[in-house]
Design an enzyme around this catalytic site. Sequence first.
Site, PDB file in Angstrom:
ATOM      1  N   GLU A   3       0.352  -0.900  -4.772  1.00 23.07           N
ATOM      2  CA  GLU A   3      -0.809  -0.008  -4.891  1.00 23.07           C
ATOM      3  C   GLU A   3      -0.306   1.412  -4.766  1.00 23.07           C
ATOM      4  OE1 GLU A   3      -4.209   2.509  -3.465  1.00 23.07           O
ATOM      5  OE2 GLU A   3      -2.251   2.199  -2.535  1.00 23.07           O
ATOM      6  N   ASP A  24      -1.384   5.915  -5.818  1.00 24.23           N
ATOM      7  CA  ASP A  24      -2.449   6.893  -6.086  1.00 24.23           C
ATOM      8  C   ASP A  24      -1.959   7.949  -7.068  1.00 24.23           C
ATOM      9  OD1 ASP A  24      -4.081   5.980  -3.608  1.00 24.23           O
ATOM     10  OD2 ASP A  24      -2.115   6.480  -2.802  1.00 24.23           O
ATOM     11  N   ASP A  56       0.446  -1.990   4.485  1.00 24.00           N
ATOM     12  CA  ASP A  56       1.599  -1.085   4.640  1.00 24.00           C
ATOM     13  C   ASP A  56       2.862  -1.877   4.982  1.00 24.00           C
ATOM     14  OD1 ASP A  56      -0.236   0.982   4.399  1.00 24.00           O
ATOM     15  OD2 ASP A  56      -0.296   1.453   6.541  1.00 24.00           O
ATOM     16  N   GLU A  86      -4.658   3.658  -8.264  1.00 24.99           N
ATOM     17  CA  GLU A  86      -5.929   4.268  -7.831  1.00 24.99           C
ATOM     18  C   GLU A  86      -6.014   5.702  -8.335  1.00 24.99           C
ATOM     19  OE1 GLU A  86      -6.699   4.618  -3.575  1.00 24.99           O
ATOM     20  OE2 GLU A  86      -8.409   5.903  -4.019  1.00 24.99           O
ATOM     21  N   HIS A 146      -0.684  10.636  -2.320  1.00 19.07           N
ATOM     22  CA  HIS A 146      -1.999  10.214  -1.815  1.00 19.07           C
ATOM     23  C   HIS A 146      -3.002  11.348  -1.657  1.00 19.07           C
ATOM     24  CE1 HIS A 146      -5.028   9.190   1.231  1.00 19.07           C
ATOM     25  NE2 HIS A 146      -5.044   8.032   0.593  1.00 19.07           N
ATOM     26  N   HIS A 161       0.831  -1.206   0.000  1.00 20.99           N
ATOM     27  CA  HIS A 161       0.000   0.000   0.000  1.00 20.99           C
ATOM     28  C   HIS A 161       0.868   1.259   0.000  1.00 20.99           C
ATOM     29  CE1 HIS A 161      -2.905   2.703   2.363  1.00 20.99           C
ATOM     30  NE2 HIS A 161      -3.445   2.523   1.172  1.00 20.99           N
ATOM     31  N   ARG A 162       0.784   2.018  -1.062  1.00 20.34           N
ATOM     32  CA  ARG A 162       1.638   3.218  -1.272  1.00 20.34           C
ATOM     33  C   ARG A 162       3.115   2.812  -1.186  1.00 20.34           C
ATOM     34  NH1 ARG A 162      -1.534   7.339   2.918  1.00 20.34           N
ATOM     35  NH2 ARG A 162      -3.559   6.329   2.679  1.00 20.34           N
ATOM     36  N   LYS A 177      -7.243   9.092  -7.870  1.00 23.40           N
ATOM     37  CA  LYS A 177      -7.760   9.845  -6.717  1.00 23.40           C
ATOM     38  C   LYS A 177      -8.655  10.970  -7.205  1.00 23.40           C
ATOM     39  CE  LYS A 177      -6.431   8.248  -2.698  1.00 23.40           C
ATOM     40  NZ  LYS A 177      -7.466   7.530  -1.995  1.00 23.40           N
TER      41      LYS A 177
HETATM   42  O1  G3P Z   1      -6.523   0.751  -2.483  1.00 26.72           O
HETATM   43  C1  G3P Z   1      -6.878   0.747  -1.174  1.00 26.72           C
HETATM   44  C2  G3P Z   1      -6.555   2.000  -0.425  1.00 26.72           C
HETATM   45  O2  G3P Z   1      -5.432   2.579  -1.006  1.00 26.72           O
HETATM   46  C3  G3P Z   1      -7.654   3.008  -0.396  1.00 26.72           C
HETATM   47  O3  G3P Z   1      -7.485   3.979   0.558  1.00 26.72           O
HETATM   48  O4  G3P Z   1      -6.987   6.244   1.316  1.00 26.72           O
HETATM   49  O5  G3P Z   1      -5.189   4.555   1.275  1.00 26.72           O
HETATM   50  O6  G3P Z   1      -6.029   5.485  -0.836  1.00 26.72           O
HETATM   51  P1  G3P Z   1      -6.361   5.095   0.567  1.00 26.72           P
HETATM   52 CA    CA Z   2      -4.973   4.264  -2.500  1.00 29.79          CA
END
Ligand code: G3P
Ligand code: CA
Length: 244
Positions: free
Chosen positions: A35, A37, A229, A112, A50, A8-9, A114
């Site tokens: 993943e 953004d 994470d 993703e 993000h 995640h990120r 945003k």
């Molecule tokens: O893809 C799942 C997650 O990234 C969504 O929430 O706020 O971390 O972008 P956020």
């Molecule tokens: Ca995300």
Amino acid sequence: MLTQIIAHRGSKGTRPENTLPSFQAALQDGADGIETDVHLSKDGHLIIIHDEKVDRTTNGKGRIMDLTLAELKRLDAGATFDPVYAGTRIPTLDEVVQLLVKAKFTGIFNLELKTNKIHYDGIEALVADYFNHHPVPFKLVYSSFYPKSIERLHALQPDAEFDSLFETKFKTAKRLHAEHVIIGYHPDIRWVRRHWLLLPKVQLRPWTVNTERDMRFCYRHRFAGLITDYPGLAHRLRVKMQGG
Ligand code: G3P
Ligand code: CA
């Protein structure tokens, strides 16, 4: 099939989120996917970050949409996390893709859009155009909290995989799944735990799965993936529970 580990990120738990060091660490940690953004700068560049603003993760202030790429590149995106990473810059989508291509990454790249707070004009066409001109060795998976972005991208790039992100808009996710626009769901792990018995038989990759308890839950139920994470921790636990 093993439950895929998606960073995640990047390795957000141990590196400054959504930066090149974070994506590099994710690969070293054994993540099967990444993943991230994307937003749009004032001068039309695809920017990996993000928040809609730079305030939380950099030493600057303001919205991405009000800053040019040159202005964004002057900001420090590492020192807020840890002074050791001072000098780390906000990357563009192209810089992240080039890093993955160089690393011969063949996993999942979950981008993703945003667009749920700011509907960046034309971002879907720019993203589709970028990937139509840059063939990549990895699997592209799009997601967004803004269903219109998913529908627009699907029309432009029907061969990519689309997954729906949702917190409460389960109805929208169900409609898009029925229309074959999305394949799977990326729900909040807290939602998954509350609605466990109602869950449809779709590909599930919950976020953000950071505790050992939640990781074990995903592995036990053999979910398609989990978004975390801490890909290093997730990997060690998966070896114990799923043998790989
Ligand atoms: O893809 C799942 C997650 O990234 C969504 O929430 O706020 O971390 O972008 P956020
Ligand atoms: Ca995300």
